[in-house]
Design a protein around this motif. Structure first.
Motif, PDB file in Angstrom:
ATOM      1  N   THR A  40      -1.140  14.861 -15.605  1.00 37.77           N
ATOM      2  CA  THR A  40      -2.033  14.240 -14.617  1.00 37.77           C
ATOM      3  C   THR A  40      -1.196  13.669 -13.483  1.00 37.77           C
ATOM      4  N   LYS A  41      -1.154  14.408 -12.359  1.00 39.52           N
ATOM      5  CA  LYS A  41      -0.129  14.049 -11.381  1.00 39.52           C
ATOM      6  C   LYS A  41      -0.570  12.970 -10.390  1.00 39.52           C
ATOM      7  N   VAL A  42      -1.730  12.361 -10.636  1.00 35.71           N
ATOM      8  CA  VAL A  42      -2.180  11.352  -9.681  1.00 35.71           C
ATOM      9  C   VAL A  42      -1.200  10.171  -9.597  1.00 35.71           C
ATOM     10  N   GLN A  85       0.851  -1.195   0.000  1.00 32.18           N
ATOM     11  CA  GLN A  85       0.000   0.000   0.000  1.00 32.18           C
ATOM     12  C   GLN A  85       0.878   1.234   0.000  1.00 32.18           C
ATOM     13  N   LYS A  86       0.645   2.128  -0.945  1.00 33.64           N
ATOM     14  CA  LYS A  86       1.400   3.383  -0.949  1.00 33.64           C
ATOM     15  C   LYS A  86       0.490   4.522  -0.472  1.00 33.64           C
ATOM     16  N   TYR A  87       0.965   5.264   0.503  1.00 28.83           N
ATOM     17  CA  TYR A  87       0.217   6.425   0.987  1.00 28.83           C
ATOM     18  C   TYR A  87       1.001   7.690   0.651  1.00 28.83           C
ATOM     19  N   GLY A  88       0.361   8.635  -0.036  1.00 31.75           N
ATOM     20  CA  GLY A  88       1.022   9.868  -0.455  1.00 31.75           C
ATOM     21  C   GLY A  88       1.038  10.922   0.636  1.00 31.75           C
ATOM     22  N   GLY A  89       1.609  12.066   0.283  1.00 31.55           N
ATOM     23  CA  GLY A  89       1.850  13.153   1.234  1.00 31.55           C
ATOM     24  C   GLY A  89       0.615  13.628   1.994  1.00 31.55           C
ATOM     25  N   THR A  90      -0.490  13.833   1.284  1.00 33.34           N
ATOM     26  CA  THR A  90      -1.696  14.319   1.970  1.00 33.34           C
ATOM     27  C   THR A  90      -2.209  13.259   2.935  1.00 33.34           C
ATOM     28  N   LEU A 111      -2.796   4.658  -2.510  1.00 32.75           N
ATOM     29  CA  LEU A 111      -3.863   5.333  -1.764  1.00 32.75           C
ATOM     30  C   LEU A 111      -3.558   6.817  -1.691  1.00 32.75           C
ATOM     31  N   THR A 112      -4.547   7.632  -2.114  1.00 34.11           N
ATOM     32  CA  THR A 112      -4.278   9.057  -2.257  1.00 34.11           C
ATOM     33  C   THR A 112      -5.462   9.887  -1.784  1.00 34.11           C
ATOM     34  N   ASP A 113      -5.490  11.153  -2.164  1.00 38.51           N
ATOM     35  CA  ASP A 113      -6.565  12.021  -1.661  1.00 38.51           C
ATOM     36  C   ASP A 113      -7.734  12.146  -2.633  1.00 38.51           C
ATOM     37  N   VAL A 114      -7.743  11.353  -3.703  1.00 40.71           N
ATOM     38  CA  VAL A 114      -8.916  11.250  -4.587  1.00 40.71           C
ATOM     39  C   VAL A 114      -9.292   9.770  -4.691  1.00 40.71           C
ATOM     40  N   ASP A 115     -10.521   9.519  -5.162  1.00 39.56           N
ATOM     41  CA  ASP A 115     -11.036   8.146  -5.181  1.00 39.56           C
ATOM     42  C   ASP A 115     -10.442   7.256  -6.268  1.00 39.56           C
ATOM     43  N   GLY A 116      -9.661   7.844  -7.161  1.00 41.04           N
ATOM     44  CA  GLY A 116      -9.130   7.038  -8.257  1.00 41.04           C
ATOM     45  C   GLY A 116      -8.680   7.957  -9.361  1.00 41.04           C
ATOM     46  N   VAL A 117      -8.501   7.381 -10.546  1.00 49.42           N
ATOM     47  CA  VAL A 117      -8.138   8.192 -11.704  1.00 49.42           C
ATOM     48  C   VAL A 117      -9.439   8.660 -12.349  1.00 49.42           C
ATOM     49  N   TYR A 118      -9.555   9.943 -12.557  1.00 50.70           N
ATOM     50  CA  TYR A 118     -10.758  10.537 -13.138  1.00 50.70           C
ATOM     51  C   TYR A 118     -10.505  10.920 -14.590  1.00 50.70           C
ATOM     52  N   THR A 119     -11.595  11.233 -15.285  1.00 50.30           N
ATOM     53  CA  THR A 119     -11.488  11.655 -16.691  1.00 50.30           C
ATOM     54  C   THR A 119     -10.779  13.004 -16.825  1.00 50.30           C
ATOM     55  N   ALA A 120     -10.685  13.748 -15.719  1.00 48.58           N
ATOM     56  CA  ALA A 120      -9.942  15.015 -15.676  1.00 48.58           C
ATOM     57  C   ALA A 120      -9.651  15.282 -14.206  1.00 48.58           C
ATOM     58  N   ASP A 121      -8.782  16.229 -13.942  1.00 53.25           N
ATOM     59  CA  ASP A 121      -8.507  16.574 -12.549  1.00 53.25           C
ATOM     60  C   ASP A 121      -9.814  17.031 -11.891  1.00 53.25           C
ATOM     61  N   PRO A 122     -10.301  16.277 -10.897  1.00 49.26           N
ATOM     62  CA  PRO A 122     -11.585  16.645 -10.288  1.00 49.26           C
ATOM     63  C   PRO A 122     -11.559  18.019  -9.621  1.00 49.26           C
ATOM     64  N   ARG A 123     -10.366  18.550  -9.387  1.00 46.47           N
ATOM     65  CA  ARG A 123     -10.296  19.904  -8.821  1.00 46.47           C
ATOM     66  C   ARG A 123     -10.596  20.969  -9.873  1.00 46.47           C
ATOM     67  N   VAL A 124     -10.494  20.587 -11.145  1.00 47.71           N
ATOM     68  CA  VAL A 124     -10.735  21.539 -12.226  1.00 47.71           C
ATOM     69  C   VAL A 124     -12.097  21.290 -12.880  1.00 47.71           C
TER      70      VAL A 124
END
Ligand code: ADP
Ligand code: ASP
Ligand code: MG
Length: 410
Positions: free
Chosen positions: A213-215, A11-16, A177-190
């Motif tokens: 896409t930095k995910v 399991q990889k956990y990122g910075g956030t 494991l990151t701060d979004v649910d997965g890979v999205y069709t675009a950056d969900p923040r945008v």
């Protein structure tokens, strides 16, 4: 008789995900959950969010151009903090956990400082701990050269550490494991109505990652593809299903565009009045290469006066260096050769393996942008990708327009 073999999970956990003491406790309890189900866990983790940036800023206060060997020593300390903290949290929950630095985990690198490449993994210690059924917390983003020098693996490099560790221990499951649910069709923040993808091919995620896409770090996806490491991108904060990243299969081709991606802070340099003779492009690009300017898009054409013009894009940070490198070359090209620059542009890319078998994709993208009154600067394409530059101010609107045009909206 052996009991049912329990799974070995990386399991990889990122910075956030490890960005505060509460988040570290959250990660520890997620790992405990897996242990309670009988699985073995190797956690590969990043520095606490923002720490790597802060360390870089400190070094930059002392020098504009810090020695890269020392940057590696400095930056790797971020992950050394977080592995110890997570291990302490796990111990506190009664889990027999132990941390390892990149060196202790046998992550052997080659290449240059600050952008090391994983050469191989010698997991002697990791295997020993696994045999003792201990939970292992590995420092991401770092390795050691065969001469004992510390390397970091490029920004976002913990993704690569995790994929490589999963490959070396033949993990049953690798989760990012990151701060979004997965890979999205675009950056969900945008793009608010971006859709989570249930699955994506290595090639598509690799293209997306290499255009912003930095995910996932692009090199980690390359590694996963090369060694056939199937992995899942999901949230560290909930249990929603994530995105499976795997080999492409036939059904994937029916989707033309899988996703869109943005790269901001781009600049364009154009050189005009270049004589249409052999060697000119080599001379220009040679000067840029020598100055270590990373060129992205290249467009060149010949005007009716038989003089050529070349345009390149690069990150805005490289613009000054590019100008200084090109000035001395201009006189060699022709008396009229001149250089024009433009900052404040951004790149929008559409990616999908379905592009191979569908025509008219570029036209559809350009028409959508045209209808929205967005001007296209440069264009480049590859087998599964189309990229255009637009004014940076318009990049978010452009992304939403193209996202809608390809039917990607949720
Ligand atoms: P971590 O710290 O876990 O490594 P990153 O910040 O490197 O996480 O990557 C996760 C971020 O990637 C998300 O917060 C999201 O804003 C961004 N992102 C950009 N494009 C996408 C995309 N297409 N799908 C999901 N996330 C994306
Ligand atoms: N801490 C490193 C970075 O910020 C590596 C990572 O987070 O993956 O780039
Ligand atoms: Mg990351």
């Amino acid at each position: 008789m052996h009991a049912l073999r329990m799974a070995l999970i990386v399991q990889k956990y990122g910075g956030t995900s490890v960005g505060s003491i509460d988040r570290i406790k959250n990660v520890a309890s997620r790992i405990k959950n897996e242990r309670d189900k009988g699985h073995q866990v190797i956690a590969v983790i990043s520095a606490m969010g923002g720490v790597t940036d802060k360390l870089i800023a400190l070094a930059k206060e002392l020098s504009n151009d810090p020695v890269e060997r020392e940057l590696d020593v400095l930056l790797s300390s971020g992950e050394q903090q977080s592995i110890a903290l997570l291990t302490i949290a796990l111990n506190e929950m009664g889990i027999d956990a132990v941390s390892t630095t990149g060196r202790q985990a046998g992550i052997v690198t080659s290449g240059s400082h600050t952008r090391g490449r994983i050469e191989r993994i010698e997991p002697t210690l990791v295997n020993q701990y696994l045999e003792q059924d201990r939970t292992i917390v590995v420092a991401g983003f770092q390795g050691i050269t065969k001469d004992g020098m510390i390397h970091t693996l490029g920004r976002g490099g913990s993704d690569l550490s995790a994929i490589a560790v999963a490959s070396s221990v033949k993990a049953d499951l690798c989760q990012i494991l990151t701060d979004v649910d997965g890979v999205y069709t675009a950056d969900p923040r945008v793009v608010e109505n971006a859709r989570k993808l249930p699955e994506i091919s290595y090639d598509e995620l690799l293209e997306l990652a290499s255009v912003g896409t930095k995910v996932m770090q692009s090199r980690s996806v390359e590694f996963a593809k090369k060694y056939g490491v199937k992995f899942e991108v999901k949230s560290s904060l909930n249990n929603n299903p994530g995105t499976i990243v795997t080999e492409e299969h036939e059904a994937m081709e029916s989707v033309v565009i899988r996703g869109v991606s943005i790269e901001r802070s781009q600049a364009r340099v154009t050189i005009t009045a270049i004589p249409d003779t052999p060697g000119m492009s080599g001379r220009i690009l040679g000067a840029l290469a020598e100055a270590e300017v990373n060129i992205d898009m290249i467009v060149s054409n010949i005007a009716s006066d038989k003089l050529a013009r070349h345009s390149f894009t690069m990150h805005t940070n490289d613009l000054g260096r590019a100008q200084s490198a090109l000035k001395p070359v201009l006189d060699e090209l022709s008396a009229d050769a001149a250089i024009e620059t433009e900052a404040g542009i951004a790149k929008l890319s559409c990616v999908g393996i379905g592009m191979r078998s569908h025509s008219g994709v570029a036209a559809q993208m350009f028409e959508a942008l045209g209808k929205a009154g967005i001007n296209i600067g440069m264009i480049s394409t590859s087998e599964i990708k189309i990229s255009v530059t637009v004014e940076e101010e318009q990049i978010e609107k452009a992304t939403r327009v193209v996202h809608t045009a390809f039917g990607l909206d949720a």
